[in-house]
Design a protein around this motif. Structure first.
Motif, PDB file in Angstrom:
ATOM      1  N   GLU A 146       0.855  -1.182   0.000  1.00 38.84           N
ATOM      2  CA  GLU A 146       0.000   0.000   0.000  1.00 38.84           C
ATOM      3  C   GLU A 146       0.888   1.228   0.000  1.00 38.84           C
ATOM      4  O   GLU A 146       1.650   1.462   0.935  1.00 38.84           O
ATOM      5  N   VAL A 147       0.799   2.004  -1.068  1.00 38.96           N
ATOM      6  CA  VAL A 147       1.626   3.186  -1.228  1.00 38.96           C
ATOM      7  C   VAL A 147       0.913   4.369  -0.605  1.00 38.96           C
ATOM      8  O   VAL A 147      -0.240   4.653  -0.923  1.00 38.96           O
ATOM      9  N   ASP A 148       1.589   5.046   0.286  1.00 34.12           N
ATOM     10  CA  ASP A 148       1.032   6.221   0.959  1.00 34.12           C
ATOM     11  C   ASP A 148       1.400   7.459   0.150  1.00 34.12           C
ATOM     12  O   ASP A 148       2.563   7.826   0.059  1.00 34.12           O
ATOM     13  N   ASN A 149       0.405   8.085  -0.449  1.00 33.73           N
ATOM     14  CA  ASN A 149       0.640   9.273  -1.285  1.00 33.73           C
ATOM     15  C   ASN A 149       0.624  10.573  -0.497  1.00 33.73           C
ATOM     16  O   ASN A 149       0.617  11.646  -1.084  1.00 33.73           O
ATOM     17  N   ASN A 150       0.630  10.505   0.823  1.00 29.17           N
ATOM     18  CA  ASN A 150       0.508  11.717   1.620  1.00 29.17           C
ATOM     19  C   ASN A 150       1.795  12.523   1.731  1.00 29.17           C
ATOM     20  O   ASN A 150       1.763  13.711   1.992  1.00 29.17           O
ATOM     21  N   TYR A 151       2.939  11.879   1.543  1.00 29.25           N
ATOM     22  CA  TYR A 151       4.193  12.626   1.646  1.00 29.25           C
ATOM     23  C   TYR A 151       5.242  11.973   0.754  1.00 29.25           C
ATOM     24  O   TYR A 151       5.128  10.818   0.373  1.00 29.25           O
ATOM     25  N   GLY A 152       6.257  12.745   0.401  1.00 29.62           N
ATOM     26  CA  GLY A 152       7.350  12.230  -0.405  1.00 29.62           C
ATOM     27  C   GLY A 152       6.950  12.041  -1.855  1.00 29.62           C
ATOM     28  O   GLY A 152       5.801  12.213  -2.240  1.00 29.62           O
ATOM     29  N   THR A 153       7.936  11.733  -2.668  1.00 27.04           N
ATOM     30  CA  THR A 153       7.698  11.485  -4.077  1.00 27.04           C
ATOM     31  C   THR A 153       8.519  10.297  -4.530  1.00 27.04           C
ATOM     32  O   THR A 153       9.493   9.926  -3.895  1.00 27.04           O
ATOM     33  N   ASN A 154       8.119   9.716  -5.614  1.00 27.27           N
ATOM     34  CA  ASN A 154       8.872   8.644  -6.245  1.00 27.27           C
ATOM     35  C   ASN A 154       9.484   9.244  -7.496  1.00 27.27           C
ATOM     36  O   ASN A 154       8.775   9.534  -8.456  1.00 27.27           O
ATOM     37  N   ILE A 155      10.796   9.458  -7.496  1.00 25.97           N
ATOM     38  CA  ILE A 155      11.422  10.150  -8.618  1.00 25.97           C
ATOM     39  C   ILE A 155      11.360   9.352  -9.910  1.00 25.97           C
ATOM     40  O   ILE A 155      11.571   9.888 -10.980  1.00 25.97           O
ATOM     41  N   TYR A 156      11.073   8.055  -9.832  1.00 23.55           N
ATOM     42  CA  TYR A 156      11.016   7.235 -11.032  1.00 23.55           C
ATOM     43  C   TYR A 156       9.624   7.191 -11.649  1.00 23.55           C
ATOM     44  O   TYR A 156       9.465   6.676 -12.734  1.00 23.55           O
ATOM     45  N   SER A 157       8.623   7.670 -10.958  1.00 20.87           N
ATOM     46  CA  SER A 157       7.260   7.559 -11.452  1.00 20.87           C
ATOM     47  C   SER A 157       6.791   8.873 -12.060  1.00 20.87           C
ATOM     48  O   SER A 157       6.827   9.909 -11.407  1.00 20.87           O
ATOM     49  N   PRO A 158       6.301   8.840 -13.301  1.00 21.08           N
ATOM     50  CA  PRO A 158       5.794  10.062 -13.914  1.00 21.08           C
ATOM     51  C   PRO A 158       4.431  10.495 -13.377  1.00 21.08           C
ATOM     52  O   PRO A 158       3.981  11.573 -13.678  1.00 21.08           O
ATOM     53  N   THR A 159       3.773   9.633 -12.622  1.00 19.93           N
ATOM     54  CA  THR A 159       2.513   9.986 -11.971  1.00 19.93           C
ATOM     55  C   THR A 159       2.559   9.446 -10.553  1.00 19.93           C
ATOM     56  O   THR A 159       3.456   8.718 -10.181  1.00 19.93           O
ATOM     57  N   SER A 160       1.594   9.799  -9.754  1.00 18.38           N
ATOM     58  CA  SER A 160       1.569   9.321  -8.374  1.00 18.38           C
ATOM     59  C   SER A 160       1.472   7.800  -8.338  1.00 18.38           C
ATOM     60  O   SER A 160       0.662   7.213  -9.047  1.00 18.38           O
ATOM     61  N   PRO A 161       2.294   7.156  -7.502  1.00 20.75           N
ATOM     62  CA  PRO A 161       2.230   5.697  -7.409  1.00 20.75           C
ATOM     63  C   PRO A 161       0.942   5.229  -6.747  1.00 20.75           C
ATOM     64  O   PRO A 161       0.278   5.985  -6.059  1.00 20.75           O
ATOM     65  N   SER A 162       0.597   3.980  -6.994  1.00 21.29           N
ATOM     66  CA  SER A 162      -0.578   3.393  -6.379  1.00 21.29           C
ATOM     67  C   SER A 162      -0.212   2.023  -5.822  1.00 21.29           C
ATOM     68  O   SER A 162       0.877   1.516  -6.045  1.00 21.29           O
ATOM     69  N   ASN A 163      -1.122   1.437  -5.101  1.00 20.95           N
ATOM     70  CA  ASN A 163      -0.886   0.122  -4.500  1.00 20.95           C
ATOM     71  C   ASN A 163      -0.583  -0.909  -5.584  1.00 20.95           C
ATOM     72  O   ASN A 163      -1.088  -0.827  -6.692  1.00 20.95           O
ATOM     73  N   PHE A 164       0.233  -1.908  -5.232  1.00 14.81           N
ATOM     74  CA  PHE A 164       0.538  -2.961  -6.184  1.00 14.81           C
ATOM     75  C   PHE A 164       0.841  -4.257  -5.446  1.00 14.81           C
ATOM     76  O   PHE A 164       1.288  -4.251  -4.309  1.00 14.81           O
ATOM     77  N   ASN A 165       0.555  -5.371  -6.109  1.00 12.58           N
ATOM     78  CA  ASN A 165       0.898  -6.681  -5.563  1.00 12.58           C
ATOM     79  C   ASN A 165       1.612  -7.550  -6.592  1.00 12.58           C
ATOM     80  O   ASN A 165       1.929  -8.696  -6.333  1.00 12.58           O
ATOM     81  N   CYS A 166       1.853  -7.004  -7.768  1.00 13.07           N
ATOM     82  CA  CYS A 166       2.656  -7.699  -8.763  1.00 13.07           C
ATOM     83  C   CYS A 166       3.347  -6.676  -9.653  1.00 13.07           C
ATOM     84  O   CYS A 166       2.961  -5.512  -9.691  1.00 13.07           O
ATOM     85  N   GLN A 167       4.372  -7.137 -10.326  1.00 15.56           N
ATOM     86  CA  GLN A 167       5.178  -6.239 -11.143  1.00 15.56           C
ATOM     87  C   GLN A 167       5.549  -6.922 -12.451  1.00 15.56           C
ATOM     88  O   GLN A 167       5.921  -8.093 -12.461  1.00 15.56           O
ATOM     89  N   ILE A 168       5.425  -6.181 -13.537  1.00 19.63           N
ATOM     90  CA  ILE A 168       5.926  -6.640 -14.821  1.00 19.63           C
ATOM     91  C   ILE A 168       7.242  -5.913 -15.061  1.00 19.63           C
ATOM     92  O   ILE A 168       7.276  -4.684 -15.106  1.00 19.63           O
ATOM     93  N   GLY A 169       8.312  -6.682 -15.149  1.00 15.11           N
ATOM     94  CA  GLY A 169       9.625  -6.106 -15.409  1.00 15.11           C
ATOM     95  C   GLY A 169       9.890  -6.091 -16.895  1.00 15.11           C
ATOM     96  O   GLY A 169       9.787  -7.121 -17.563  1.00 15.11           O
ATOM     97  N   VAL A 170      10.210  -4.919 -17.428  1.00 16.93           N
ATOM     98  CA  VAL A 170      10.558  -4.764 -18.840  1.00 16.93           C
ATOM     99  C   VAL A 170      12.000  -4.290 -18.876  1.00 16.93           C
ATOM    100  O   VAL A 170      12.307  -3.186 -18.428  1.00 16.93           O
ATOM    101  N   PHE A 171      12.876  -5.151 -19.389  1.00 12.33           N
ATOM    102  CA  PHE A 171      14.300  -4.872 -19.381  1.00 12.33           C
ATOM    103  C   PHE A 171      14.748  -4.510 -20.776  1.00 12.33           C
ATOM    104  O   PHE A 171      14.524  -5.261 -21.730  1.00 12.33           O
ATOM    105  N   VAL A 172      15.342  -3.333 -20.909  1.00  7.77           N
ATOM    106  CA  VAL A 172      15.614  -2.739 -22.206  1.00  7.77           C
ATOM    107  C   VAL A 172      17.092  -2.408 -22.390  1.00  7.77           C
ATOM    108  O   VAL A 172      17.847  -2.315 -21.412  1.00  7.77           O
ATOM    109  N   ASP A 173      17.467  -2.218 -23.635  1.00  6.58           N
ATOM    110  CA  ASP A 173      18.804  -1.781 -24.004  1.00  6.58           C
ATOM    111  C   ASP A 173      18.661  -0.604 -24.963  1.00  6.58           C
ATOM    112  O   ASP A 173      17.599  -0.438 -25.575  1.00  6.58           O
ATOM    113  N   ASN A 174      19.694   0.178 -25.097  1.00  6.58           N
ATOM    114  CA  ASN A 174      19.658   1.291 -26.048  1.00  6.58           C
ATOM    115  C   ASN A 174      19.561   0.748 -27.476  1.00  6.58           C
ATOM    116  O   ASN A 174      20.070  -0.329 -27.762  1.00  6.58           O
ATOM    117  N   THR A 175      18.891   1.513 -28.351  1.00 13.29           N
ATOM    118  CA  THR A 175      18.767   1.075 -29.744  1.00 13.29           C
ATOM    119  C   THR A 175      20.015   1.401 -30.515  1.00 13.29           C
ATOM    120  O   THR A 175      20.842   2.157 -30.120  1.00 13.29           O
TER     121      THR A 175
END
Length: 100
Positions: free
Chosen positions: A71-100
């Motif tokens: 459960e992500v608490d949006n009341n304080y702090g920021t996630n510098i990696y997220s372009p929008t406010s984070p939300s709760n999560f219970n799974c993650q899809i990892g996308v691993f990339v390389d430069n073109t």
């Protein structure tokens, strides 16, 4: 029964975290082409993604099921990696990339 609540991790194959995506608004920042027949979007190995003016090629994808709901608490702090406010999560899809 707990529903799946996913976040997408965009990470360089050399280990640098590029971004986390928690919702449609942030996902759309990847500029993934929509299929003409149903406007769906896919992230597949070999595809090229664009994020913040950089192009990346997808090398690997994985799915991680967390032991618990984070459960992500949006009341304080920021996630510098997220372009929008984070939300709760219970799974993650990892996308691993390389430069073109």
């Amino acid at each position: 029964m707990e529903q799946l609540q996913v976040r997408i991790l965009l990470q360089h194959v050399q280990g640098a975290t590029i971004a986390y995506f928690y919702n449609r608004e942030s996902f759309d920042l990847l500029n993934i082409k929509k299929h003409t027949y149903d406007e769906s979007q896919f992230i597949e190995i070999g595809n090229t993604l664009e994020y913040e003016g950089e192009e990346y090629v997808v090398r690997k994808i994985n799915f991680k099921m967390e032991k618990q709901l984070f459960e992500v608490d949006n009341n304080y702090g920021t996630n510098i990696y997220s372009p929008t406010s984070p939300s709760n999560f219970n799974c993650q899809i990892g996308v691993f990339v390389d430069n073109t």
